[in-house]
Design a protein around this motif. Sequence first.
Motif, PDB file in Angstrom:
ATOM      1  N   THR A   1       0.827  -1.199   0.000  1.00 20.83           N
ATOM      2  CA  THR A   1       0.000   0.000   0.000  1.00 20.83           C
ATOM      3  C   THR A   1       0.866   1.256   0.000  1.00 20.83           C
ATOM      4  O   THR A   1       0.553   2.234  -0.680  1.00 20.83           O
ATOM      5  N   LEU A   2       1.964   1.208   0.748  1.00 17.47           N
ATOM      6  CA  LEU A   2       2.879   2.346   0.779  1.00 17.47           C
ATOM      7  C   LEU A   2       4.229   1.901   1.309  1.00 17.47           C
ATOM      8  O   LEU A   2       4.357   0.866   1.967  1.00 17.47           O
ATOM      9  N   VAL A   3       5.231   2.726   1.028  1.00 24.81           N
ATOM     10  CA  VAL A   3       6.569   2.526   1.585  1.00 24.81           C
ATOM     11  C   VAL A   3       7.140   3.890   1.925  1.00 24.81           C
ATOM     12  O   VAL A   3       6.939   4.860   1.191  1.00 24.81           O
ATOM     13  N   ALA A   4       7.824   3.970   3.061  1.00 22.69           N
ATOM     14  CA  ALA A   4       8.458   5.210   3.491  1.00 22.69           C
ATOM     15  C   ALA A   4       9.889   4.906   3.902  1.00 22.69           C
ATOM     16  O   ALA A   4      10.138   3.941   4.643  1.00 22.69           O
ATOM     17  N   VAL A   5      10.824   5.728   3.419  1.00 21.34           N
ATOM     18  CA  VAL A   5      12.243   5.582   3.749  1.00 21.34           C
ATOM     19  C   VAL A   5      12.652   6.842   4.492  1.00 21.34           C
ATOM     20  O   VAL A   5      12.686   7.926   3.911  1.00 21.34           O
ATOM     21  N   GLY A   6      12.953   6.699   5.788  1.00 19.70           N
ATOM     22  CA  GLY A   6      13.157   7.864   6.629  1.00 19.70           C
ATOM     23  C   GLY A   6      14.586   8.088   7.058  1.00 19.70           C
ATOM     24  O   GLY A   6      15.216   7.188   7.634  1.00 19.70           O
ATOM     25  N   ASN A   7      15.079   9.292   6.804  1.00 16.41           N
ATOM     26  CA  ASN A   7      16.306   9.757   7.444  1.00 16.41           C
ATOM     27  C   ASN A   7      15.964  10.304   8.818  1.00 16.41           C
ATOM     28  O   ASN A   7      16.722  10.152   9.773  1.00 16.41           O
ATOM     29  N   THR A   8      14.802  10.940   8.899  1.00 14.81           N
ATOM     30  CA  THR A   8      14.201  11.343  10.161  1.00 14.81           C
ATOM     31  C   THR A   8      12.793  10.748  10.204  1.00 14.81           C
ATOM     32  O   THR A   8      12.355  10.115   9.257  1.00 14.81           O
ATOM     33  N   GLY A   9      12.066  10.973  11.296  1.00 19.15           N
ATOM     34  CA  GLY A   9      10.860  10.197  11.517  1.00 19.15           C
ATOM     35  C   GLY A   9       9.577  10.703  10.919  1.00 19.15           C
ATOM     36  O   GLY A   9       8.679   9.914  10.610  1.00 19.15           O
ATOM     37  N   TRP A  10       9.453  12.035  10.692  1.00 25.83           N
ATOM     38  CA  TRP A  10       8.139  12.628  10.428  1.00 25.83           C
ATOM     39  C   TRP A  10       7.942  13.055   8.983  1.00 25.83           C
ATOM     40  O   TRP A  10       8.881  13.483   8.302  1.00 25.83           O
TER      41      TRP A  10
ATOM     42  N   VAL B   1       3.443  13.346  11.131  1.00 26.38           N
ATOM     43  CA  VAL B   1       3.125  11.914  11.157  1.00 26.38           C
ATOM     44  C   VAL B   1       4.423  11.128  11.325  1.00 26.38           C
ATOM     45  O   VAL B   1       5.289  11.148  10.442  1.00 26.38           O
ATOM     46  N   PRO B   2       4.599  10.393  12.436  1.00 31.02           N
ATOM     47  CA  PRO B   2       5.845   9.667  12.677  1.00 31.02           C
ATOM     48  C   PRO B   2       5.861   8.316  11.954  1.00 31.02           C
ATOM     49  O   PRO B   2       5.837   7.246  12.571  1.00 31.02           O
ATOM     50  N   VAL B   3       5.956   8.351  10.627  1.00 26.67           N
ATOM     51  CA  VAL B   3       5.860   7.123   9.842  1.00 26.67           C
ATOM     52  C   VAL B   3       7.055   6.210  10.078  1.00 26.67           C
ATOM     53  O   VAL B   3       6.943   4.981  10.005  1.00 26.67           O
ATOM     54  N   CYS B   4       8.214   6.796  10.367  1.00 28.83           N
ATOM     55  CA  CYS B   4       9.418   6.028  10.715  1.00 28.83           C
ATOM     56  C   CYS B   4       9.871   6.501  12.096  1.00 28.83           C
ATOM     57  O   CYS B   4      10.878   7.214  12.221  1.00 28.83           O
ATOM     58  N   PRO B   5       9.133   6.138  13.146  1.00 34.14           N
ATOM     59  CA  PRO B   5       9.316   6.786  14.452  1.00 34.14           C
ATOM     60  C   PRO B   5      10.675   6.584  15.090  1.00 34.14           C
ATOM     61  O   PRO B   5      11.063   7.355  15.977  1.00 34.14           O
TER      62      PRO B   5
ATOM     63  N   VAL C   1      13.125   2.002   7.083  1.00 36.01           N
ATOM     64  CA  VAL C   1      12.155   1.713   6.031  1.00 36.01           C
ATOM     65  C   VAL C   1      10.892   1.140   6.660  1.00 36.01           C
ATOM     66  O   VAL C   1      10.954   0.172   7.426  1.00 36.01           O
ATOM     67  N   THR C   2       9.743   1.746   6.361  1.00 37.39           N
ATOM     68  CA  THR C   2       8.446   1.244   6.801  1.00 37.39           C
ATOM     69  C   THR C   2       7.645   0.846   5.570  1.00 37.39           C
ATOM     70  O   THR C   2       7.432   1.674   4.675  1.00 37.39           O
ATOM     71  N   VAL C   3       7.223  -0.415   5.519  1.00 40.44           N
ATOM     72  CA  VAL C   3       6.450  -0.928   4.392  1.00 40.44           C
ATOM     73  C   VAL C   3       5.091  -1.396   4.901  1.00 40.44           C
ATOM     74  O   VAL C   3       5.022  -2.210   5.834  1.00 40.44           O
TER      75      VAL C   3
ATOM     76  N   ARG D   1       5.948  -3.942   7.840  1.00 46.47           N
ATOM     77  CA  ARG D   1       7.307  -4.464   7.960  1.00 46.47           C
ATOM     78  C   ARG D   1       8.270  -3.286   8.082  1.00 46.47           C
ATOM     79  O   ARG D   1       8.049  -2.230   7.486  1.00 46.47           O
ATOM     80  N   THR D   2       9.335  -3.469   8.849  1.00 45.03           N
ATOM     81  CA  THR D   2      10.342  -2.423   8.979  1.00 45.03           C
ATOM     82  C   THR D   2      11.730  -2.991   8.710  1.00 45.03           C
ATOM     83  O   THR D   2      12.007  -4.158   9.016  1.00 45.03           O
ATOM     84  N   LEU D   3      12.568  -2.162   8.130  1.00 42.42           N
ATOM     85  CA  LEU D   3      13.954  -2.524   7.830  1.00 42.42           C
ATOM     86  C   LEU D   3      14.837  -1.337   8.177  1.00 42.42           C
ATOM     87  O   LEU D   3      14.370  -0.198   8.283  1.00 42.42           O
ATOM     88  N   ARG D   4      16.131  -1.598   8.316  1.00 38.64           N
ATOM     89  CA  ARG D   4      17.117  -0.528   8.458  1.00 38.64           C
ATOM     90  C   ARG D   4      18.247  -0.847   7.496  1.00 38.64           C
ATOM     91  O   ARG D   4      18.696  -1.994   7.395  1.00 38.64           O
ATOM     92  N   ALA D   5      18.714   0.183   6.780  1.00 42.91           N
ATOM     93  CA  ALA D   5      19.704  -0.089   5.738  1.00 42.91           C
ATOM     94  C   ALA D   5      20.469   1.178   5.384  1.00 42.91           C
ATOM     95  O   ALA D   5      19.979   2.292   5.580  1.00 42.91           O
TER      96      ALA D   5
END
Length: 293
Positions: A193-202, A207-211, A222-224, A252-256
């Motif tokens: 549905t969506l993917v967000a790649v965060g250097n910071t959270g908001w 909206v803290p998509v990658c809190p 990464v929030t999927v 799902r979350t990842l860090r990379a």
Amino acid sequence: MGVHAALAVHPASGKGAAARIAGSVAARLREHVDRLDVLSANTVEESRALMTDARAAGLDVLVVVGGDGAAHQAVQFCAGTDVALGVVPSGTGNDFARALGVPADPLAATETIAAALAQGRTRRIDLGQVGGTWFGTVLCAGFDAMVNERANRMRWPSGRRRYDLAVVAGLAALRPRPLVVRTESDRLELDATLVAVGNTGWYGGGVPVCPDARPDDGVLDVTVVGRATRSQLLRMLPTLRTGRHLRHPAVRTLRAREVSLSGSDWPAYADGESLGRLPVSIRCAPESLTVLA
């Protein structure tokens, strides 16, 4: 040699809020620098030209008054240089300023920046990078990027309510799409549905998509969100404001250090600015920006 600073003002930011406070900000900054140039511009091109001229004159510090769009342009200018960046939030979302811990009130933010100038406090932070474009907050694709597109076209309401209304309108067009997420150690292939790649959270005005994202850890969060129906996503949306969406089974979350997104032609946005469409390759650029702390 003393400190040479520039104050970049985007008069239209925050429905004219930037222009209204620019004089007060400039007066406060002048107390702590030897030279202050005020750069007032209404277009990206004009702003870049004024910043370039200031850098040629030996610029040390750039303070920008505006929202995330203004901060994004300032990041492009300061990244990879020794010019320190300060942000006085006066726009719609102000997510980059929020991530830096800058007060939401513009005058309080000015006091924070003045104190940093007086004490010589700076720090280095990471940025995300896509080709030659840098971003400080979040790159998103899918439903959230489509919401961003819709919100950018809206003239009412302002702030968080604009984003919330765009979310509701976007639900009608919701369609999960194939997505492939590759990192240096993981590969996900799913309908998403969506993917967000965060250097910071908001993003999206708080909206803290990658809190858990931090701009000084050398990695991207990464929030999927996988396949979700409209009703499931509607129930998930309130949890986005608190970060509890990470507990949802579809998430799902990842860090990379490096992330590639492909599988569909979703639009991609970073710092609220369009970066075209997937596929995109993103990398973390550690300690690539100096900010006033």
